[in-house]
Design an enzyme around this catalytic site. Structure first.
Site, short mmCIF file in Angstrom:
data_model
loop_
_atom_site.label_atom_id
_atom_site.label_comp_id
_atom_site.label_asym_id
_atom_site.label_seq_id
_atom_site.Cartn_x
_atom_site.Cartn_y
_atom_site.Cartn_z
N ARG A 184 0.85 -1.19 0.00
CA ARG A 184 0.00 0.00 0.00
C ARG A 184 0.89 1.24 0.00
NH1 ARG A 184 2.17 2.09 3.71
NH2 ARG A 184 0.65 3.77 3.63
N GLY A 185 0.19 2.40 -0.11
CA GLY A 185 0.93 3.64 -0.33
C GLY A 185 0.94 3.87 -1.84
N ARG B 133 -7.86 -0.46 -6.53
CA ARG B 133 -8.07 0.70 -5.64
C ARG B 133 -8.23 1.94 -6.52
NH1 ARG B 133 -4.40 1.27 -0.48
NH2 ARG B 133 -6.32 2.24 0.25
N GLN C 168 -2.26 2.59 9.98
CA GLN C 168 -0.97 2.67 9.26
C GLN C 168 0.05 3.45 10.07
OE1 GLN C 168 -3.96 3.13 7.84
NE2 GLN C 168 -3.98 2.53 5.69
N ASP D 72 -2.28 10.91 -2.34
CA ASP D 72 -2.69 9.86 -3.28
C ASP D 72 -3.09 10.42 -4.64
OD1 ASP D 72 -3.11 8.56 -0.49
OD2 ASP D 72 -3.04 6.93 -1.95
N ASN E 50 -5.69 12.35 0.41
CA ASN E 50 -4.76 11.51 1.17
C ASN E 50 -5.57 10.75 2.21
OD1 ASN E 50 -1.98 10.69 1.72
ND2 ASN E 50 -2.19 11.77 3.66
N LYS E 51 -4.92 9.93 3.00
CA LYS E 51 -5.59 9.06 3.96
C LYS E 51 -6.63 9.80 4.78
CE LYS E 51 -5.35 5.63 4.40
NZ LYS E 51 -6.37 4.71 3.81
#
Ligand code: MRU
Length: 349
Positions: free
Chosen positions: A52-53, A95, A202, A243, A253-254
């Site tokens: 991930r990332g 994703r 995370q 992202d 982003n997250k």
């Protein structure tokens, strides 16, 4: 400092038959590697966040396309391309939010489209070279991002980060964590606060793990403690990854990143977004156009808990990302330099 690059987030196996990833769902308890051979293995690893990332899933997908291309049984270019395209579309669906996944897959597809007169074995070799180039470029970009950001920081600063935009999220070093690693090598002694980053943790499982392993001064906090540490004056800058960056400077982003940005704005703390230019989406005018991935409700109610922590049947909303409006962002830092508002102009430059 322990050498963080001993951890290989994503690589090609020595015999080129598999994509080898560090299984991030098993961290911090165990550093174990998985060999991914089929398109289904690769899709599953990306979907379940074993890798991930944003940049790391791009690299995994590029290696994945190469590994799968080796398995395509085709006697003509057109048969090869038909199967290649099918696998590419399949992986792209794993994703939706991180632009790097589709960008890496598109780069791989361009290799096939640009070389339609070549035989299959030459195409496969070219795909190998392109996947390696994507990985090498990612690692080089991270170093440069780290250097640019370091020029804005002073030794001894307190830094807060959200999610994991470190070595584990890229090919080497990280984006948001790159200035921290470079600073550590130069004795800057940053004090880092890592948000745990609910619901998938995370920050707790990955950021705290990789910074501690590298000997960085890191303190883990729950997401709802960020305001308290800022209020105490312990944070002089926020560094986060991204992202997808829209052309007006809005950044996905997250989930929780936008909340951290609101807090930083309130306390007058610079809020820096770090990412490679491959994360800037030229087709995306603003944050409203970004598709936000929604994930399984179980991640909120029971994953990582010894037993379920929410009543059965309760409605759960679980977006994996949010959009931070450009007004809250001090600078977007890429390998090409530091972009300030107005981002429409600076990102294009
Ligand atoms: O769902 P994840 O763990 O893939 O989300 C990761 C992030 O939001 C990172 O901050 C982003 O991908 C940048 S990684 C250099």
């Amino acid at each position: 400092m322990n050498n963080i690059t001993d951890l290989k987030t994503v690589r090609l196996s020595d015999d080129s038959c598999a994509v080898v990833i560090l299984d991030q769902t098993r961290l911090p308890a165990e550093e174990s590697y998985l060999s991914l051979v089929t398109a289904e293995d690769i899709w599953d690893a990306i979907y379940k966040l074993k890798v991930r990332g944003a940049p790391a899933i791009g690299v995994a997908a590029a290696y994945g396309m190469y590994v799968c291309s080796r398995q395509i049984q085709a006697s003509s270019y057109s048969d090869f391309y038909t199967e290649f395209h099918r696998i590419k579309e399949y992986l792209a669906g794993a994703r939706p939010t991180a632009v790097n996944l589709v960008a890496a897959l598109n780069r791989m597809e361009e290799v096939v489209l640009d070389n339609s007169s070549e035989d299959v074995s030459t195409l496969v070799q070219l795909l190998h070279d392109e996947a390696q180039a994507i990985r090498t470029e990612d690692a080089a970009a991270c170093r440069r991002i780290g250097e640019h950001c370091l020029s804005l920081l002073r030794p001894g600063m307190g830094l807060l980060t959200h999610c994991n935009a470190g070595h584990l999220a890229v090919s080497e070093y990280g984006t948001a964590l790159a200035p921290i690693y470079l600073g550590e090598e130069r004795g800057h002694g940053f004090k880092v606060f890592a948000d745990e980053t609910r619901p998938l943790l995370q920050g707790a499982r990955l950021t705290a793990y990789e910074l501690q392993r590298a000997g960085v001064d890191v303190t883990l906090i729950c997401d709802n403690m960020a305001s308290a540490v800022m209020q105490k004056g312990w944070v002089q800058a926020v560094v986060v990854g991204c992202d997808r960056v829209a052309m007006n400077g809005d950044v996905a982003n997250k989930i929780g990143t936008s909340g951290v940005a609101v807090l930083a704005y309130h306390y007058g703390i610079p809020f820096y977004v770090l990412g490679p230019t491959s994360t800037v989406d030229k087709q995306c005018p603003d944050g409203k156009s970004i598709v936000i991935e929604e994930r399984d409700p179980d991640e909120v109610s029971e994953m990582w808990y010894a037993h379920r922590m929410a009543p059965r049947g309760v409605r759960i909303y679980n977006p994996a990302f949010d959009v931070t409006p450009y007004e809250l962002i001090t600078a977007i830092i890429t390998e090409k330099g530091i972009a300030y508002s107005p981002f429409e102009d600076s990102l294009r430059q």
